[in-house]
Design an enzyme around this catalytic site. Structure first.
Site, PDB file in Angstrom:
ATOM      1  N   THR A   1       0.836  -1.201   0.000  1.00 40.46           N
ATOM      2  CA  THR A   1       0.000   0.000   0.000  1.00 40.46           C
ATOM      3  C   THR A   1       0.872   1.252   0.000  1.00 40.46           C
ATOM      4  O   THR A   1       0.607   2.213  -0.721  1.00 40.46           O
ATOM      5  CB  THR A   1      -0.937  -0.004   1.231  1.00 40.46           C
ATOM      6  OG1 THR A   1      -1.661  -1.228   1.235  1.00 40.46           O
ATOM      7  CG2 THR A   1      -1.908   1.142   1.195  1.00 40.46           C
TER       8      THR A   1
ATOM      9  N   ARG B   1      -1.730   4.862   7.593  1.00 42.78           N
ATOM     10  CA  ARG B   1      -2.041   3.484   7.978  1.00 42.78           C
ATOM     11  C   ARG B   1      -1.794   3.396   9.473  1.00 42.78           C
ATOM     12  O   ARG B   1      -0.768   3.901   9.964  1.00 42.78           O
ATOM     13  CB  ARG B   1      -1.092   2.540   7.259  1.00 42.78           C
ATOM     14  CG  ARG B   1      -1.255   1.095   7.661  1.00 42.78           C
ATOM     15  CD  ARG B   1      -1.938   0.427   6.545  1.00 42.78           C
ATOM     16  NE  ARG B   1      -1.954  -0.991   6.636  1.00 42.78           N
ATOM     17  CZ  ARG B   1      -2.346  -1.724   5.610  1.00 42.78           C
ATOM     18  NH1 ARG B   1      -2.668  -1.164   4.468  1.00 42.78           N
ATOM     19  NH2 ARG B   1      -2.427  -3.014   5.716  1.00 42.78           N
TER      20      ARG B   1
END
Lengths: 140, 305
Positions: free
Chosen positions: B52, B101
């Site tokens: 990601t 995140r």
């Protein structure tokens, strides 16, 4: 304090039977130094049984707590021994710092300063979910 | 659109716009090479996620911008006890956009409340991962051409798999969609997800424990990994991790134009022998992830091509 009548203060009436202590606790009424009466299991023509809380002082009650715990309750404002206002409670859209999220993975467990906020997601079933992690508010 | 925290923050129209922009980027990447010149993306990764993070960074670099950030909490001031809200308040002064995140659910929402620049949720624990869902939607659009009239099989860990929940929520907004929910009993879709996005919307669905029994019906097969970190009990993990394995033999039962997807990383739930099958779309899917993130960064920064 005469629990039948108060001079200046509020009467929270039509509380679902058995819920008065939860309301007492969430409103932090133990912090008040005025007389407070809790009447449990009073007879009621509408409800069968109900709880009542009487507070013998001017007190700005958090209506969201009442709406969350017992949405059918009413708040009566008493001035000079006369009821001057009767408030009907509604299911609140949001609960702010009333209950804490129980999900150990929720950010509210580590960030000290943030508000614990739940939003109403199912009015019929009275389900609230944490805005941060979507966990259901603790069962009443 | 100021932040992206949950896929349901986006209307169907906004999703369509993002997908259209991503398709334009795929068709004419040269038109976007300087769209974010002098802009900076901060990737605040409080837990590692190579795929990601690299996808976000590649997206910003391809738009002509630059990136800064950290890839684990140990290398950030979080290790000194700094709060998420303080961290983003500071980073807002250094970057034009933030991708975050965090292992705690809701951390990006808290960040969005305190940041003065757009915040993108790049995954918060087992909760939301909206850019994965956008990636999945772009893949379906590119491979199938449309979102309606599709039969979608979701296979594997439907209980803890957040990408599955978000994809169901997003796809349930399109017409004539059907779901096959394929999982072992212990990893069935949670009832609140099923109620909110399938039953209440009267979407036809079949719940089954057999992939072979339904693979021939599917237009899209979304495979997921059984994640070790979601189990408290190692025995349960070992028993369930090999429950569904997609093999070339099973693929012989499927439609010629099936689209096999997987959010990756895989462990062994898709045999590597399937990789050469033209219906295996999961590596393309990872590539589409970069393009949809480029589109999202452009939208949030209101940057022009």
């Amino acid at each position: 304090m005469n629990i039948d009548s108060i001079h200046n203060g509020i009467v929270i009436d039509h509380i679902d039977a058995g819920r008065a202590m939860q309301i007492y606790s969430l409103l932090h009424l133990e912090r008040l130094d005025c007389p407070v009466a809790i009447i449990k299991n009073a007879s009621s023509s509408k409800m069968g049984r109900k709880d009542i809380i009487k507070i013998d002082a001017d007190y700005n009650v958090n209506l969201d707590v009442l709406g969350y715990i017992s949405p059918n309750s009413t708040v009566n404002i008493i001035k000079n021994g006369v009821r001057v206002e009767k408030k009907h409670i509604q299911l609140p859209e949001r609960l702010v710092d009333i209950v804490l999220c129980k999900n150990p993975r929720c950010i509210t467990t580590t960030e000290q300063e943030i508000h614990h906020i739940f939003k109403l997601t199912d009015p019929e079933k009275r389900i609230y979910r944490c805005i941060y992690c979507d966990t259901k508010a603790p069962e009443l | 659109m100021k932040h992206l925290i949950d896929i349901l923050d986006l209307s169907v129209g906004e999703i369509d716009e993002l997908i259209e922009l991503a398709e334009s980027i795929i068709a004419h990447p040269e038109n976007y090479r300087e769209s974010c010149k002098y802009k900076k993306l901060a990737t605040l990764f409080f837990e590692p996620s190579t795929r990601t993070r690299l996808s976000f960074e590649a997206a910003m670099l391809e738009l002509g911008g630059s990136v800064l950030g950290f890839s684990e909490a140990q290398s950030s001031s979080a290790s000194k006890g700094e709060s998420v809200s303080d961290t983003v308040a500071v980073v807002s002064g250094y970057a034009d956009i933030i991708a975050m995140r965090h292992p705690k659910e809701g951390a990006p929402l808290v960040a969005s409340m305190h940041a003065s620049v757009p915040v993108i949720n790049a995954g918060d624990g087992g909760h939301n991962h909206p850019t994965q869902t956008l990636t999945d939607l772009l893949t379906i659009k590119r491979e199938k051409g449309h979102f309606d009239h599709l039969t979608i099989g979701l296979c594997g860990d439907l209980k803890f798999g957040r990408t599955v929940h978000s994809l169901i929520a997003a796809m349930s907004r399109y017409a004539d969609v059907r779901f096959y929910l394929i999982s072992p009993e212990e990893l069935k879709l949670p009832s609140y997800v099923k109620t909110a996005y399938i039953k209440d919307k009267k979407i036809p669905y079949i719940q089954t424990t057999s992939l072979e029994s339904c693979i021939s019906e599917l237009d899209v097969l979304y495979m997921t990994r059984v994640q070790r970190e979601r189990f408290f009990n190692e025995e349960d993990y070992i028993r369930l991790k090999d429950y569904f394995i997609l093999t070339p033999e099973k693929m012989t039962l499927a439609k010629e134009d099936l689209c096999v997807m997987h959010p990756l990383p895989r462990v062994n739930e898709i045999s590597t022998a399937v990789d050469s099958d033209p219906r295996a779309c999961y590596f393309k899917q990872a590539r589409y992830g970069k393009f949809i993130r480029m589109a999202l960064i452009l939208k949030l920064l209101e940057a022009n091509a």
